[in-house]
Design an enzyme around this catalytic site. Structure first.
Site, mmCIF file in Angstrom:
data_model
loop_
_atom_site.group_PDB
_atom_site.id
_atom_site.type_symbol
_atom_site.label_atom_id
_atom_site.label_comp_id
_atom_site.label_asym_id
_atom_site.label_seq_id
_atom_site.Cartn_x
_atom_site.Cartn_y
_atom_site.Cartn_z
ATOM 1 N N ILE A 143 39.206 47.458 46.752
ATOM 2 C CA ILE A 143 38.796 47.378 45.358
ATOM 3 C C ILE A 143 37.359 46.891 45.344
ATOM 4 O O ILE A 143 36.901 46.219 46.265
ATOM 5 C CB ILE A 143 39.724 46.473 44.515
ATOM 6 N N ASP A 144 36.627 47.264 44.309
ATOM 7 C CA ASP A 144 35.198 46.964 44.245
ATOM 8 C C ASP A 144 34.928 45.463 44.264
ATOM 9 O O ASP A 144 35.778 44.658 43.851
ATOM 10 C CB ASP A 144 34.587 47.562 42.974
ATOM 11 N N LYS A 145 33.738 45.113 44.699
ATOM 12 C CA LYS A 145 33.326 43.714 44.773
ATOM 13 C C LYS A 145 33.613 42.973 43.468
ATOM 14 O O LYS A 145 34.173 41.875 43.470
ATOM 15 C CB LYS A 145 31.829 43.630 45.092
ATOM 16 N N THR A 147 35.549 43.868 40.943
ATOM 17 C CA THR A 147 36.883 44.063 40.387
ATOM 18 C C THR A 147 37.794 43.016 41.025
ATOM 19 O O THR A 147 37.743 42.788 42.229
ATOM 20 C CB THR A 147 37.416 45.471 40.687
ATOM 21 N N ARG A 245 36.533 53.458 36.522
ATOM 22 C CA ARG A 245 35.227 53.252 35.895
ATOM 23 C C ARG A 245 34.598 54.591 35.500
ATOM 24 O O ARG A 245 34.058 54.742 34.395
ATOM 25 C CB ARG A 245 34.315 52.483 36.848
#
Length: 325
Positions: A143-145, A147, A245
């Site tokens: 998962i993104d930094k 998020t 997103r």
């Protein structure tokens, strides 16, 4: 190449002639993930008649005899760092982490340490899954930094292979909750759109007509805040980079706070009245991995984990409730 700790020997049965080498070996050696099999082939650890095997996609012949050398795990390049982790669940096969916003999953340029990998090395040590002969956390998804939320890592190759297979067949339950600018219409729907690198900005992803990977997101509005924002549940069928997103931005309702795909326009701020400035100042995408469900790779039992919004999104929601109607 270091001395192998184990050598597996595989002879190709007649019915498997024509199969890919990596697929054949991963089926014959279920304790090794296909990712690791590929790495071993590329490292020269798989031989046929004493000669290095061809590339992972090579077709095998009946009665081919392969030797698979599995080296001892070596120290991972990232260093173990005693970084506190919020552990939702842990056993001998896997660990589920509730990742805070701001933590990078893997070391990368600009983020060489203080990542989830560094923290898992310290927390799990020698129990971590070895991939390609290198001891490192068996992370099967990211998962993104910025998020927050749930992420699972495997502690051994069998668990890694079992989890990776479920992600590949899209049988994992993955539910995200997000605060979006505006209110999607209809309030329940599905976004289909292949995702690839944006032709306008290679640092971003976009829905593209050619060259992208198929992606599907199901969404449902759970609560609205005036006319300016909505709390939305998103369920993933696929797991592409920046999928939620990009998909939400594509339908005109980007994730609030998203630095890449959303802008806090004057109109959006006005729609939230007194809460508009607080919403515009939110420093990250208001996106949280809230539910993670899968079959346990060791026993096949369905397991499901949930995570509440972290403090920063809770404060945002509290501010937005003043315009709720």
């Amino acid at each position: 190449m270091s001395e192998p700790s184990m050598v597996h020997r595989v002879t190709v049965p007649a019915e498997s002639a024509g199969d890919r080498l990596d697929r054949l070996l991963s089926a014959a050696l279920p304790a090794l993930s296909r990712t690791r099999i590929k790495a071993l082939i590329e490292a020269g650890c798989v031989t046929r008649d004493g000669e290095p095997a061809p590339d992972p996609s090579a077709k095998v012949r009946a009665d081919d005899a392969f030797a698979v050398q599995v080296p001892e795990s070596t120290a991972a390049a990232p260093m173990a760092q005693a970084i506190p982790l919020s552990v939702t669940y842990e056993d001998d096969d896997l660990i589920v982490i509730d990742k805070p916003p701001g933590m990078v999953v893997h070391p990368a340029p600009g983020s060489p340490d203080a990542t989830l990998v560094n923290a898992l090395l310290a927390h799990c040590g020698d129990t971590l899954s070895g991939i390609g002969g290198v001891r490192r956390p068996g992370i099967v998804h990211r998962i993104d930094k910025d998020t927050s939320g749930l992420l699972v890592a495997a502690k051994n190759d069998a668990a890694h292979a079992g989890l990776a297979a479920q992600f590949a067949e899209h049988s994992i339950e993955r539910v995200y909750r997000a605060i979006l600018w505006g209110i999607p219409a209809p309030r329940t729907g599905t976004v289909d759109g292949a995702i690839g690198r944006s032709p306008q900005d290679r640092k971003k992803m976009a829905v593209v007509g050619r060259g992208g990977k198929p992606a599907r997101t199901h969404y449902r509005v759970q609560r609205v805040y005036g006319l300016g924002a909505a709390l939305v549940e998103c369920r993933l069928e696929t797991g592409r980079t920046h999928q939620i997103r990009v998909h939400m931005a594509t339908i005109g309702h980007p994730v609030l706070g998203d630095p890449a795909y959303a802008r806090a326009t004057p109109a959006r701020r006005r729609a939230l009245g007194a809460s508009g400035e607080a919403a515009a100042a939110f420093p990250r995408q208001a996106l949280h991995a809230a539910v993670l469900g899968f079959r346990h790779p060791a026993n096949g039992a369905w397991v499901r984990f949930e995570s509440e919004f972290p403090t920063d999104i809770k404060k945002l929601v509290s501010s937005l409730e003043s315009v709720e109607r």
